[in-house]
Design an enzyme around this catalytic site. Structure first.
Site, PDB file in Angstrom:
ATOM      1  CE1 TYR A  45      12.554   4.178 -17.690  1.00  0.00           C
ATOM      2  CE2 TYR A  45      11.588   4.408 -19.884  1.00  0.00           C
ATOM      3  CZ  TYR A  45      11.824   4.912 -18.618  1.00  0.00           C
ATOM      4  OH  TYR A  45      11.321   6.139 -18.264  1.00  0.00           O
ATOM      5  N   GLY A 100       8.094   8.256 -22.748  1.00  0.00           N
ATOM      6  CA  GLY A 100       9.400   8.883 -22.630  1.00  0.00           C
ATOM      7  C   GLY A 100      10.538   8.007 -23.118  1.00  0.00           C
ATOM      8  NE  ARG A 186       8.578   2.840 -13.222  1.00  0.00           N
ATOM      9  CZ  ARG A 186       8.551   3.907 -14.001  1.00  0.00           C
ATOM     10  NH1 ARG A 186       9.502   4.074 -14.930  1.00  0.00           N
ATOM     11  NH2 ARG A 186       7.599   4.806 -13.877  1.00  0.00           N
ATOM     12  CE  LYS A 295      -0.951   9.185 -19.246  1.00  0.00           C
ATOM     13  NZ  LYS A 295       0.007   8.545 -18.315  1.00  0.00           N
ATOM     14  CG  HIS A 319       2.742   6.104 -15.414  1.00  0.00           C
ATOM     15  ND1 HIS A 319       2.529   7.425 -15.707  1.00  0.00           N
ATOM     16  CD2 HIS A 319       4.028   5.851 -15.798  1.00  0.00           C
ATOM     17  CE1 HIS A 319       3.626   7.950 -16.236  1.00  0.00           C
ATOM     18  NE2 HIS A 319       4.545   7.005 -16.314  1.00  0.00           N
ATOM     19  NE  ARG A 322       6.738   2.862 -17.373  1.00  0.00           N
ATOM     20  CZ  ARG A 322       7.908   2.274 -17.606  1.00  0.00           C
ATOM     21  NH1 ARG A 322       7.938   0.973 -17.882  1.00  0.00           N
ATOM     22  NH2 ARG A 322       9.034   2.944 -17.543  1.00  0.00           N
ATOM     23  CG  ASP A 350      -2.762   5.638 -20.305  1.00  0.00           C
ATOM     24  OD1 ASP A 350      -2.284   5.382 -21.416  1.00  0.00           O
ATOM     25  OD2 ASP A 350      -2.117   5.596 -19.247  1.00  0.00           O
ATOM     26  N   GLY A 352      -3.335  -0.477 -20.627  1.00  0.00           N
ATOM     27  CA  GLY A 352      -3.804  -1.814 -20.952  1.00  0.00           C
ATOM     28  C   GLY A 352      -4.459  -1.980 -22.295  1.00  0.00           C
ATOM     29  NE  ARG A 354      -0.804  -4.563 -23.927  1.00  0.00           N
ATOM     30  CZ  ARG A 354      -0.574  -3.483 -23.209  1.00  0.00           C
ATOM     31  NH1 ARG A 354      -1.062  -2.317 -23.631  1.00  0.00           N
ATOM     32  NH2 ARG A 354       0.131  -3.525 -22.100  1.00  0.00           N
TER      33      ARG A 354
END
Length: 424
Positions: A45, A100, A186, A295, A319, A322, A350, A352, A354
């Site tokens: 997930y 989440g 997914r 967003k 996202h 995702r 937002d 990627g 790192r």
């Protein structure tokens, strides 16, 4: 401010006494440690993305295709990492992203990242899909900064209630997520037939909400036509047990009650709204005086429409890969969007991010701040709140060092001239 040197020094001094970092510092080692710490379902997930995960790869490829071009012989002995957003001064441009179902990763869930963000003084964007109600997290954070992420429900009363609760809990902004009105394809989750919400995980904002409670009561009073009866298998029983355990109240009472299952079914019915349009935004503006960010912006025309509709800020995001497979990387989409906005509203990146180097690249390319998600989740999986804090602190520390080493003293000094491409 010397957070970079201070963080390095603390690690090296501890090492001289046999101490090691709370979590691995390198991305590869952190990811590997997190995978070992998580259950297979949790890893699927959290780490999974849509389709063949091309968009997730595009997020990283976009960063890798651009490099920093340092300048030398500049006095960078004093650096200020702080940024101002919506009238608030934050100590760095790093913001803890909404994620989440954090109970999959650690039992302290949202409280762990709340503690981590509060210790660093950075904003934490509380998720609609939280494992802990917003009021509980807010009480834990005290005066520390927080925003609230809103998934726009199909029920307007519930939307209004969420926004009201966020305001009452001290949120400084509302972040409306637009790219998840349908769940993306997914494969990692589909291959193990696992969706945490069916087990009442990640729906604490809903089960703690009075409007949602009313919707559940209405469902129980006038149940929909019954569908096929579920097969009773060991997995069915485990799902019912998890549902009862995750629902508020006593486990024994929940196990005998129809309410937990009705709550899950109600959530699945009202979670999202695919009919949402620009015209709906006035509903939200009429109900809050807080800054509103959108967003999921990936196209310059949508950024312009956000300006036209009086929105206060945008988050350039896919996202984290995702939702749509084969989409543009967020960092690749950023320059055209930032140019179209032209400084008329804050732009947050937002997906990627790192490292501190990524933060510097994002700011040089037009972002005012960045959201960091998976990295702190991996740190939390390894070492709870301390792990999440260490990951975020390391990113901020590296950003501080990169800022100085490229010849800059503040985020505002970064610009297009700070960057080059692989073709140059």
């Amino acid at each position: 401010m010397n957070v970079g040197r201070d963080t390095q020094s603390a690690i090296y001094r501890a090492g001289a006494q046999g101490g090691m970092p709370v979590v691995p510092v390198s991305w590869e080692a952190l990811e590997s440690a997190a995978r070992r710490a998580m259950s297979p379902a949790a890893w699927a997930y959290v780490a999974g993305s849509s389709g063949a995960e091309v968009t997730a790869a595009n997020n990283r490829a976009a960063f890798d295709a651009v490099h920093l071009v340092p300048r030398v012989l500049r006095d960078v002995s004093t650096r200020d990492l702080s940024v101002e957003l919506f009238g608030h001064r934050y100590p760095s441009p790093v913001i803890a992203a909404p994620v989440g179902v954090l109970e999959l990763v650690h039992p302290d869930a949202d409280l762990a990242i709340a503690d981590a963000a509060a210790s660093l003084g950075i904003p934490y964007v509380l998720s609609s899909q939280a494992s802990v109600p917003v009021e509980t997290v807010a009480a834990r954070m005290g005066d520390s900064p927080r925003w609230f992420q809103l998934y726009w429900s199909s029920n307007d009363d519930l939307v209004e209630s969420f926004v009201s609760r966020a305001e009452s809990s001290g949120a400084q902004a509302i972040v409306v997520t637009l790219d998840t009105h349908m769940l993306g394809w997914r494969p990692r989750d589909l291959d193990i037939a696992y969706l945490p919400f069916i087990r009442a995980q990640g729906i604490a904002q809903y089960t703690s909400d009075p409007v949602f409670g009313r919707l559940v009561a209405e469902r129980l009073a006038s149940p929909p036509a019954p569908g096929p009866k579920p097969r009773i298998t060991p997995t069915t029983i485990r799902t019912l047990i998890e549902m009862s355990r995750n629902h508020p109240g006593r486990f024994g009472s929940n196990l005998r009650s129809p309410v937990p299952r009705a709550a899950v079914e109600t959530f699945l019915d009202v979670f999202s709204r695919s009919s949402l349009t620009w015209e709906n935004l006035s509903f939200l503006r009429d109900r809050t005086s807080l800054p509103i960010l959108l967003k999921g912006i990936q196209h310059p025309d949508d950024a312009a429409l956000a300006l036209d509709h009086g929105i206060d800020g945008i988050v350039v995001s896919n996202h984290a890969g995702r939702q749509i497979d084969g989409a543009i990387g967020s960092f690749a989409a950023l320059p055209a969007i930032a140019e179209r906005v032209g400084g008329r509203m804050p732009v947050v990146l937002d997906s990627g991010v790192r490292s501190g180097s990524d933060v510097a690249k994002a700011l040089a390319r037009g972002a005012d701040a960045v959201l960091v998600g998976r990295p702190y989740v991996y740190g939390m999986a390894v070492a709870g709140a301390a792990g999440a804090e260490a990951v975020l602190r390391n990113i901020i520390a590296e950003f501080d060092l990169v800022l100085g080493l490229t010849g800059h003293r503040s985020p505002s000094e970064l610009g297009p001239e700070s960057l080059g491409t692989l073709e140059q």
